[in-house]
Enzyme design. Structure first.
Site, PDB file in Angstrom:
ATOM      1  N   GLU A 194     178.329  23.013  28.502  1.00 43.07           N
ATOM      2  CA  GLU A 194     177.749  22.167  29.542  1.00 43.07           C
ATOM      3  C   GLU A 194     176.859  23.015  30.449  1.00 43.07           C
ATOM      4  O   GLU A 194     177.358  23.622  31.411  1.00 43.07           O
ATOM      5  CB  GLU A 194     178.856  21.533  30.391  1.00 43.07           C
ATOM      6  CG  GLU A 194     179.826  20.674  29.626  1.00 43.07           C
ATOM      7  CD  GLU A 194     180.521  19.654  30.534  1.00 43.07           C
ATOM      8  OE1 GLU A 194     180.406  18.462  30.254  1.00 43.07           O
ATOM      9  OE2 GLU A 194     181.137  20.059  31.533  1.00 43.07           O
ATOM     10  N   SER A 216     174.284  15.266  31.181  1.00 42.04           N
ATOM     11  CA  SER A 216     173.340  14.146  31.085  1.00 42.04           C
ATOM     12  C   SER A 216     173.220  13.604  29.659  1.00 42.04           C
ATOM     13  O   SER A 216     172.147  13.168  29.245  1.00 42.04           O
ATOM     14  CB  SER A 216     171.967  14.525  31.655  1.00 42.04           C
ATOM     15  OG  SER A 216     172.086  14.828  33.036  1.00 42.04           O
ATOM     16  N   LYS A 232     185.643  12.291  36.432  1.00 39.80           N
ATOM     17  CA  LYS A 232     185.568  13.065  37.682  1.00 39.80           C
ATOM     18  C   LYS A 232     186.281  12.297  38.808  1.00 39.80           C
ATOM     19  O   LYS A 232     187.249  11.591  38.519  1.00 39.80           O
ATOM     20  CB  LYS A 232     184.107  13.410  38.002  1.00 39.80           C
ATOM     21  CG  LYS A 232     183.419  14.088  36.806  1.00 39.80           C
ATOM     22  CD  LYS A 232     182.115  14.738  37.109  1.00 39.80           C
ATOM     23  CE  LYS A 232     181.553  15.358  35.829  1.00 39.80           C
ATOM     24  NZ  LYS A 232     180.303  16.066  36.035  1.00 39.80           N
ATOM     25  N   GLY A 250     174.803  15.926  35.588  1.00 41.83           N
ATOM     26  CA  GLY A 250     174.539  14.944  36.634  1.00 41.83           C
ATOM     27  C   GLY A 250     173.108  14.943  37.142  1.00 41.83           C
ATOM     28  O   GLY A 250     172.812  14.347  38.174  1.00 41.83           O
ATOM     29  N   HIS A 256     185.851  23.767  33.595  1.00 45.63           N
ATOM     30  CA  HIS A 256     184.672  22.962  33.952  1.00 45.63           C
ATOM     31  C   HIS A 256     183.906  23.669  35.069  1.00 45.63           C
ATOM     32  O   HIS A 256     184.505  24.245  35.977  1.00 45.63           O
ATOM     33  CB  HIS A 256     185.102  21.556  34.407  1.00 45.63           C
ATOM     34  CG  HIS A 256     183.944  20.601  34.455  1.00 45.63           C
ATOM     35  ND1 HIS A 256     183.024  20.632  35.477  1.00 45.63           N
ATOM     36  CD2 HIS A 256     183.547  19.634  33.604  1.00 45.63           C
ATOM     37  CE1 HIS A 256     182.096  19.702  35.243  1.00 45.63           C
ATOM     38  NE2 HIS A 256     182.395  19.083  34.115  1.00 45.63           N
ATOM     39  N   ASN A 308     184.639  12.182  31.024  1.00 44.22           N
ATOM     40  CA  ASN A 308     185.203  12.833  32.211  1.00 44.22           C
ATOM     41  C   ASN A 308     184.799  11.988  33.414  1.00 44.22           C
ATOM     42  O   ASN A 308     183.641  12.013  33.832  1.00 44.22           O
ATOM     43  CB  ASN A 308     184.636  14.264  32.316  1.00 44.22           C
ATOM     44  CG  ASN A 308     185.074  14.961  33.590  1.00 44.22           C
ATOM     45  OD1 ASN A 308     185.916  14.457  34.342  1.00 44.22           O
ATOM     46  ND2 ASN A 308     184.495  16.133  33.838  1.00 44.22           N
ATOM     47  N   GLU A 324     182.476  22.629  37.607  1.00 49.47           N
ATOM     48  CA  GLU A 324     182.793  22.186  38.972  1.00 49.47           C
ATOM     49  C   GLU A 324     184.067  22.870  39.475  1.00 49.47           C
ATOM     50  O   GLU A 324     184.193  23.158  40.668  1.00 49.47           O
ATOM     51  CB  GLU A 324     182.891  20.651  39.012  1.00 49.47           C
ATOM     52  CG  GLU A 324     181.502  20.023  38.904  1.00 49.47           C
ATOM     53  CD  GLU A 324     181.451  18.657  38.233  1.00 49.47           C
ATOM     54  OE1 GLU A 324     182.473  17.966  38.163  1.00 49.47           O
ATOM     55  OE2 GLU A 324     180.343  18.286  37.773  1.00 49.47           O
TER      56      GLU A 324
HETATM   57  P1  13P Z   1     177.080  14.165  33.287  1.00 46.97           P
HETATM   58  O1  13P Z   1     177.208  13.505  31.945  1.00 46.97           O
HETATM   59  O2  13P Z   1     177.214  13.189  34.433  1.00 46.97           O
HETATM   60  O3  13P Z   1     175.880  15.044  33.386  1.00 46.97           O
HETATM   61  O4  13P Z   1     178.362  15.139  33.446  1.00 46.97           O
HETATM   62  C1  13P Z   1     178.668  16.016  32.434  1.00 46.97           C
HETATM   63  C2  13P Z   1     179.988  16.613  32.730  1.00 46.97           C
HETATM   64  O5  13P Z   1     180.116  17.405  33.654  1.00 46.97           O
HETATM   65  C3  13P Z   1     181.121  16.221  31.896  1.00 46.97           C
HETATM   66  O6  13P Z   1     182.213  17.056  32.106  1.00 46.97           O
END
Ligand code: 13P
Length: 250
Positions: A166, A212, A11, A172, A95, A9, A97
């Site tokens: 997640e 992560s 982003k 992140g 997700h 992803n 976010e």
């Molecule tokens: P990270 O791997 O940067 O922690 O992000 C995970 C994520 O949100 C994938 O959708």
């Protein structure tokens, strides 16, 4: 047999040249895989068209976001139907976010899920608790609530759904869930699916871990019996680290 999936992803990262270079790099290392093993990337929507043209068939491309309406006066939005016509085969729904920053709650997520299924897109449905919910011991209830949205789906639709766990506190942050924490939640999700849909659907649904996930911890996470791959953020933005994570699933 359920599929093993490593998905990147991206982003809201990378300019167009960086996106094309990264994609070419991933194409060169991702083996064509087979029915049971998939490498996916979710670039920003604006890059999907050009990346599809460069695709050598080893990778499937998905969209991070779309609108649940099929067409019309929705300035700035893109529909599932448009993505499918472009050649996109996957979408992310739920997700954290999108849930937190863009207020996407259960009603919107259900509509997005229906729109994606109607367009024959495959879905990675994301779930996961906040740090506070984990610290208060409410993580299983939270994930159960999030999984409950799937209850309205038919068994046939469920064949197009994969689930990514997640935990928000791991996204992140560099603070990944331990294999034990991830495995415990994946076992729980599989049991929830069995309670809702029965054994066959539960066993055939791919459950991915995200948060992560890196070349350092991927192998250990992926060796857990109910972890069928990963949804990777930061570490999917470099060919080397994403390549190492793809190798960790094999
Ligand atoms: P990270 O791997 O940067 O922690 O992000 C995970 C994520 O949100 C994938 O959708």
């Amino acid at each position: 047999m359920r599929r093993k999936i490593v998905a990147g992803n991206w982003k809201m990262n990378l300019d167009v040249n960086e996106a094309e270079t990264l994609f070419k790099g991933i194409c060169s290392i991702a083996s064509a895989g087979n029915k049971y093993q998939k490498t996916l990337v979710f670039p920003p929507n604006i890059y999907i068209h050009s990346l599809l043209k460069e695709n050598n068939g080893a990778i499937e491309i998905g969209a991070q976001n779309f609108h649940f309406e099929t067409k019309g006066a929705f300035t700035g939005e893109v529909s599932a139907r448009q993505l499918k016509a472009l050649g996109c085969s996957w979408v992310l729904v739920g997700h954290s976010e999108r849930r937190v920053l863009f207020n996407e709650g259960a009603a919107i997520l259900s509509k997005k899920m229906d729109a994606a299924l109607e367009s024959n897109l495959q879905i990675i449905y994301c779930c996961g608790e906040s740090l506070r919910e984990r610290e208060e011991g409410n993580h299983f209830d939270k994930v159960r609530d999030q999984i409950a949205i799937l209850k309205s789906l038919t068994h046939e639709s469920m064949q197009n759904i994969s689930i990514a766990y997640e935990p928000i506190w791991a996204i992140g942050t560099g603070r990944t869930a331990s294999p034990a924490q991830a495995a415990e939640m994946h076992d729980f999700i599989r049991a929830e699916l069995e309670a809702i849909f029965g054994y066959t659907i539960a066993e055939s649904t791919s459950l991915l871990y995200g948060g992560s996930c890196s070349e350092e911890n991927a192998k250990e996470l992926f060796s857990c019996k109910n972890i069928d791959g990963g949804l990777i953020g930061g570490a999917s933005l470099k060919v080397d680290s994403f390549g190492a994570i793809i190798s960790a699933i094999e």
